[in-house]
Design a protein around this motif. Structure first.
Motif, PDB file in Angstrom:
ATOM      1  N   ILE A   1      13.202   3.606   3.407  1.00  0.00           N
ATOM      2  CA  ILE A   1      13.866   2.386   3.043  1.00  0.00           C
ATOM      3  C   ILE A   1      14.514   2.499   1.567  1.00  0.00           C
ATOM      4  N   GLU A   2      15.688   2.444   1.459  1.00  0.00           N
ATOM      5  CA  GLU A   2      16.361   2.539   0.165  1.00  0.00           C
ATOM      6  C   GLU A   2      16.600   1.138  -0.377  1.00  0.00           C
ATOM      7  N   LYS A   3      17.001   0.334   0.388  1.00  0.00           N
ATOM      8  CA  LYS A   3      17.299  -1.254  -0.088  1.00  0.00           C
ATOM      9  C   LYS A   3      16.950  -1.975   1.165  1.00  0.00           C
ATOM     10  N   ILE A   4      16.767  -3.204   0.878  1.00  0.00           N
ATOM     11  CA  ILE A   4      16.572  -4.557   1.920  1.00  0.00           C
ATOM     12  C   ILE A   4      17.757  -5.590   1.718  1.00  0.00           C
ATOM     13  N   TYR A   5      18.494  -5.694   2.650  1.00  0.00           N
ATOM     14  CA  TYR A   5      19.351  -6.752   2.673  1.00  0.00           C
ATOM     15  C   TYR A   5      18.815  -8.098   3.366  1.00  0.00           C
ATOM     16  N   ILE A   6      19.082  -9.155   2.655  1.00  0.00           N
ATOM     17  CA  ILE A   6      18.909 -10.558   3.309  1.00  0.00           C
ATOM     18  C   ILE A   6      19.720 -10.877   4.070  1.00  0.00           C
ATOM     19  N   HIS A   7      19.356 -11.760   5.153  1.00  0.00           N
ATOM     20  CA  HIS A   7      20.578 -12.271   6.219  1.00  0.00           C
ATOM     21  C   HIS A   7      21.451 -13.295   5.393  1.00  0.00           C
ATOM     22  N   PRO A   8      22.762 -13.023   5.545  1.00  0.00           N
ATOM     23  CA  PRO A   8      23.636 -13.870   4.741  1.00  0.00           C
ATOM     24  C   PRO A   8      23.432 -15.416   5.043  1.00  0.00           C
ATOM     25  N   LYS A   9      22.872 -15.874   5.808  1.00  0.00           N
ATOM     26  CA  LYS A   9      22.919 -17.224   6.124  1.00  0.00           C
ATOM     27  C   LYS A   9      21.607 -17.957   5.717  1.00  0.00           C
ATOM     28  N   SER A  10      20.585 -17.074   5.112  1.00  0.00           N
ATOM     29  CA  SER A  10      19.175 -17.522   5.087  1.00  0.00           C
ATOM     30  C   SER A  10      19.317 -18.181   3.958  1.00  0.00           C
TER      31      SER A  10
ATOM     32  N   LYS B   1       3.639  -8.063  -2.648  1.00  0.00           N
ATOM     33  CA  LYS B   1       2.071  -8.108  -2.273  1.00  0.00           C
ATOM     34  C   LYS B   1       1.654  -6.811  -1.405  1.00  0.00           C
ATOM     35  N   LEU B   2       2.593  -6.213  -0.670  1.00  0.00           N
ATOM     36  CA  LEU B   2       2.187  -5.368   0.236  1.00  0.00           C
ATOM     37  C   LEU B   2       2.206  -3.899  -0.745  1.00  0.00           C
ATOM     38  N   GLY B   3       2.723  -4.052  -1.780  1.00  0.00           N
ATOM     39  CA  GLY B   3       2.489  -2.882  -2.635  1.00  0.00           C
ATOM     40  C   GLY B   3       3.767  -1.973  -2.690  1.00  0.00           C
ATOM     41  N   PHE B   4       4.991  -2.586  -2.448  1.00  0.00           N
ATOM     42  CA  PHE B   4       6.284  -1.684  -2.152  1.00  0.00           C
ATOM     43  C   PHE B   4       6.900  -1.993  -3.384  1.00  0.00           C
ATOM     44  N   ASP B   5       7.796  -1.013  -3.999  1.00  0.00           N
ATOM     45  CA  ASP B   5       8.728  -1.378  -4.896  1.00  0.00           C
ATOM     46  C   ASP B   5      10.166  -1.214  -4.157  1.00  0.00           C
ATOM     47  N   ILE B   6      10.589  -2.162  -3.461  1.00  0.00           N
ATOM     48  CA  ILE B   6      11.820  -1.739  -2.939  1.00  0.00           C
ATOM     49  C   ILE B   6      13.011  -2.715  -3.258  1.00  0.00           C
ATOM     50  N   GLU B   7      14.087  -2.131  -3.777  1.00  0.00           N
ATOM     51  CA  GLU B   7      15.187  -3.086  -4.060  1.00  0.00           C
ATOM     52  C   GLU B   7      15.461  -4.200  -3.062  1.00  0.00           C
ATOM     53  N   ILE B   8      15.592  -5.342  -3.319  1.00  0.00           N
ATOM     54  CA  ILE B   8      16.108  -6.469  -2.371  1.00  0.00           C
ATOM     55  C   ILE B   8      17.442  -7.006  -2.882  1.00  0.00           C
ATOM     56  N   GLU B   9      18.439  -7.153  -1.875  1.00  0.00           N
ATOM     57  CA  GLU B   9      19.841  -7.538  -2.079  1.00  0.00           C
ATOM     58  C   GLU B   9      20.052  -8.488  -1.354  1.00  0.00           C
ATOM     59  N   LYS B  10      21.022  -9.552  -2.005  1.00  0.00           N
ATOM     60  CA  LYS B  10      21.360 -10.692  -0.861  1.00  0.00           C
ATOM     61  C   LYS B  10      22.627  -9.980  -0.306  1.00  0.00           C
ATOM     62  N   SER B  11      22.912 -10.545   0.986  1.00  0.00           N
ATOM     63  CA  SER B  11      24.029  -9.863   1.673  1.00  0.00           C
ATOM     64  C   SER B  11      25.341 -10.052   0.766  1.00  0.00           C
ATOM     65  N   ASP B  12      25.993  -8.896   0.929  1.00  0.00           N
ATOM     66  CA  ASP B  12      27.134  -9.203   0.373  1.00  0.00           C
ATOM     67  C   ASP B  12      28.322 -10.054   1.170  1.00  0.00           C
ATOM     68  N   LEU B  13      28.056 -10.401   2.226  1.00  0.00           N
ATOM     69  CA  LEU B  13      28.727 -11.286   3.138  1.00  0.00           C
ATOM     70  C   LEU B  13      28.367 -12.913   2.490  1.00  0.00           C
ATOM     71  N   GLU B  14      27.565 -12.773   1.572  1.00  0.00           N
ATOM     72  CA  GLU B  14      27.099 -14.193   1.063  1.00  0.00           C
ATOM     73  C   GLU B  14      27.972 -14.437  -0.281  1.00  0.00           C
ATOM     74  N   SER B  15      28.721 -13.702  -0.776  1.00  0.00           N
ATOM     75  CA  SER B  15      29.452 -13.765  -1.982  1.00  0.00           C
ATOM     76  C   SER B  15      30.294 -14.952  -2.095  1.00  0.00           C
ATOM     77  N   ASP B  16      30.411 -15.570  -3.223  1.00  0.00           N
ATOM     78  CA  ASP B  16      31.061 -16.698  -3.554  1.00  0.00           C
ATOM     79  C   ASP B  16      32.521 -16.163  -3.473  1.00  0.00           C
ATOM     80  N   ILE B  17      33.418 -17.239  -2.896  1.00  0.00           N
ATOM     81  CA  ILE B  17      34.881 -17.121  -2.635  1.00  0.00           C
ATOM     82  C   ILE B  17      35.565 -17.285  -4.278  1.00  0.00           C
ATOM     83  N   LEU B  18      36.507 -16.514  -4.505  1.00  0.00           N
ATOM     84  CA  LEU B  18      37.219 -16.388  -5.680  1.00  0.00           C
ATOM     85  C   LEU B  18      38.284 -17.140  -5.827  1.00  0.00           C
ATOM     86  N   ILE B  19      38.152 -18.682  -5.902  1.00  0.00           N
ATOM     87  CA  ILE B  19      39.354 -19.451  -5.741  1.00  0.00           C
ATOM     88  C   ILE B  19      38.901 -20.827  -6.350  1.00  0.00           C
TER      89      ILE B  19
END
Length: 233
Positions: free
Chosen positions: A192-201, A215-233
């Protein structure tokens, strides 16, 4: 250790990005067990999984005329081959979120071809392969059968959208009894390089995933989904 075979194709760049989309329960099982679940090939929804194209089948049928066990062995072999599917894509796939996560509480694991190769633990007592799936016309095109795993590296063109790379475990030389599948040992930090969270979560869900991973002892980068990005308008 996975086995390299000249007839298996893989992207040349080990940094090629691959994804696995899954629900929270399966993700937690992966972290808790430190094992990757492999599905038995004949349990997939695609009934053609691990079978041959029509031109190949006709050739095998001729070879089986005086040796019926030959064809029977090919059919039963599907029960001894296990598959973990990954999706090649530089970016997240909206379609993959829709297909492989049942609700908004899904996750996507981002990895690379090189990480998949390094994550497999070599002390397994069966053969393992990593390869990219070939998508062909099963009515016209030929699947080689000089190696027993070849049928599992081909799928019908209707599935091209999957852009699939597979980890394949072949336990036919063991006494293992396989029901729906088998868990194999993996190095989670390599896998696992990164974890992405569901865009509708919801925000509470994102916080829960971050807390569970920590808590499970893993140091994994967690990102929000790129599909969740705010619209630029």
């Amino acid at each position: 250790m996975y086995i390299i075979n000249d007839n298996i194709k893989l992207p040349e760049n080990p940094d090629t990005i691959v994804w696995k989309y899954l629900d929270l329960s399966k993700f937690l099982d992966l972290l808790l067990s430190k094992q990757l679940f492999m599905s038995r090939s004949d349990k997939f929804e695609d009934q053609y999984e691990g079978t041959f194209s029509e031109p190949t089948y006709e050739e095998i049928k001729k070879l089986s005329e005086n040796n019926p066990e030959f064809l029977a062995y090919y059919k039963s072999h599907r029960e001894k081959v296990l598959v973990s599917s990954w999706h090649i894509n530089e970016y997240e796939s909206y379609a993959m979120w829709q297909i492989f996560t049942q609700n908004s509480e899904g996750l996507a694991i981002q990895s690379t071809i090189g990480r998949l190769q390094e994550a497999l633990v070599p002390e397994q007592n069966f053969k393992q392969y990593i390869g990219e799936v070939n998508y062909i016309d099963y009515k016209k095109e030929y699947i080689p059968f000089d190696n027993m795993f070849f049928p599992f590296m081909f799928k019908r063109k209707s599935f091209q959208y999957e852009r699939e790379v597979r980890i394949i475990s072949d336990v036919s030389d063991t006494d293992l009894k396989i029901n729906d599948g088998l868990k194999i040992d993996v190095d989670i930090n390599q896998l696992i390089e990164k974890i992405y969270i569901h865009p509708k979560s919801e925000n509470w869900y994102k916080k829960l995933v971050i807390e569970l991973v920590s808590k499970l002892g893993f140091d994994i980068e967690i990102e929000k989904s790129d599909l969740e990005s705010d619209i630029l308008i």
